[in-house]
Motif scaffolding. Structure first.
Motif, PDB file in Angstrom:
ATOM      1  N   ILE A  51       0.858  -1.176   0.000  1.00  0.00           N
ATOM      2  CA  ILE A  51       0.000   0.000   0.000  1.00  0.00           C
ATOM      3  C   ILE A  51       0.898   1.231   0.000  1.00  0.00           C
ATOM      4  O   ILE A  51       1.931   1.265   0.669  1.00  0.00           O
ATOM      5  CB  ILE A  51      -0.955  -0.025   1.209  1.00  0.00           C
ATOM      6  N   GLY A  55      -2.047   5.629   1.101  1.00  0.00           N
ATOM      7  CA  GLY A  55      -3.126   4.646   1.193  1.00  0.00           C
ATOM      8  C   GLY A  55      -3.986   4.599  -0.057  1.00  0.00           C
ATOM      9  O   GLY A  55      -4.910   3.790  -0.136  1.00  0.00           O
ATOM     10  N   THR A  58      -3.015   0.305  -3.873  1.00  0.00           N
ATOM     11  CA  THR A  58      -2.701  -1.007  -3.336  1.00  0.00           C
ATOM     12  C   THR A  58      -2.391  -1.952  -4.496  1.00  0.00           C
ATOM     13  O   THR A  58      -2.819  -1.741  -5.629  1.00  0.00           O
ATOM     14  CB  THR A  58      -3.862  -1.588  -2.522  1.00  0.00           C
ATOM     15  N   THR A  69      -6.980  -8.111   1.899  1.00  0.00           N
ATOM     16  CA  THR A  69      -7.090  -6.669   1.756  1.00  0.00           C
ATOM     17  C   THR A  69      -6.089  -5.983   2.669  1.00  0.00           C
ATOM     18  O   THR A  69      -6.073  -6.251   3.870  1.00  0.00           O
ATOM     19  CB  THR A  69      -8.504  -6.179   2.094  1.00  0.00           C
ATOM     20  N   SER A  71      -4.694  -2.406   4.300  1.00  0.00           N
ATOM     21  CA  SER A  71      -5.172  -1.066   4.610  1.00  0.00           C
ATOM     22  C   SER A  71      -4.243  -0.462   5.654  1.00  0.00           C
ATOM     23  O   SER A  71      -3.434  -1.168   6.254  1.00  0.00           O
ATOM     24  CB  SER A  71      -6.616  -1.095   5.126  1.00  0.00           C
ATOM     25  N   ARG A  72      -4.383   0.836   5.860  1.00  0.00           N
ATOM     26  CA  ARG A  72      -3.544   1.494   6.858  1.00  0.00           C
ATOM     27  C   ARG A  72      -4.342   2.576   7.562  1.00  0.00           C
ATOM     28  O   ARG A  72      -5.268   3.168   6.992  1.00  0.00           O
ATOM     29  CB  ARG A  72      -2.292   2.080   6.213  1.00  0.00           C
ATOM     30  N   ASP A  73      -3.965   2.799   8.811  1.00  0.00           N
ATOM     31  CA  ASP A  73      -4.580   3.824   9.640  1.00  0.00           C
ATOM     32  C   ASP A  73      -3.452   4.695  10.171  1.00  0.00           C
ATOM     33  O   ASP A  73      -2.754   4.300  11.113  1.00  0.00           O
ATOM     34  CB  ASP A  73      -5.378   3.174  10.766  1.00  0.00           C
ATOM     35  N   TYR A  80      -2.785  -3.018   8.204  1.00  0.00           N
ATOM     36  CA  TYR A  80      -3.531  -4.251   8.427  1.00  0.00           C
ATOM     37  C   TYR A  80      -3.496  -5.130   7.184  1.00  0.00           C
ATOM     38  O   TYR A  80      -3.347  -4.652   6.060  1.00  0.00           O
ATOM     39  CB  TYR A  80      -4.993  -3.939   8.752  1.00  0.00           C
TER      40      TYR A  80
END
Length: 122
Positions: A51, A55, A58, A69, A71-73, A80
């Motif tokens: 990613i 973000g 991907t 999948t 993802s990032r925070d 994740y």
């Protein structure tokens, strides 16, 4: 410097799901592209997903596309990997990594976590 700590691995039956987390230290997390790789016994480390730093982009390995999948925070400095429809061939140690570009080669990543074991039983 970035320190990465993975968590969320475990034993799951085929068809089940797991969510891996990778917590990053430091205030520069948002500058880095993040990747997930895996390594099964006797095999080379292989690319799973990546990613971009924002973000917004991907990319997945064909073997996991449609099932995993990434993802990032940025508020939590965490990336994740949601893994669904798991197969026995997904069994491996999973590593997260940070680098300047969202590439598919391990050589493009400068920082690595210690890994978390994922075992999928048939």
């Amino acid at each position: 410097q970035v320190q990465l700590v993975e968590s969320g691995g475990g034993l799951v039956q085929a068809g089940g799901s797991l969510r891996l987390s990778c917590a990053a230290s430091g205030r520069t997390f948002s500058r880095y592209a993040m990747g997930w790789f895996r390594q099964a016994p006797g095999k080379e480390r292989e690319f799973v997903a990546t990613i971009s730093s924002s973000g917004g982009s991907t990319y997945y390995a064909d073997s996991v596309k449609g099932r995993f999948t990434i993802s990032r925070d940025s508020a939590k400095n965490t990336v994740y990997l949601q893994m669904n429809s798991l197969k026995p061939e997904d069994t491996a140690v999973y590593y997260c990594a940070a680098g300047n570009w969202p590439g598919t080669s391990p050589r493009m990543y400068d920082y690595w976590g210690q890994g978390t074991q994922v075992t999928v039983s048939s």
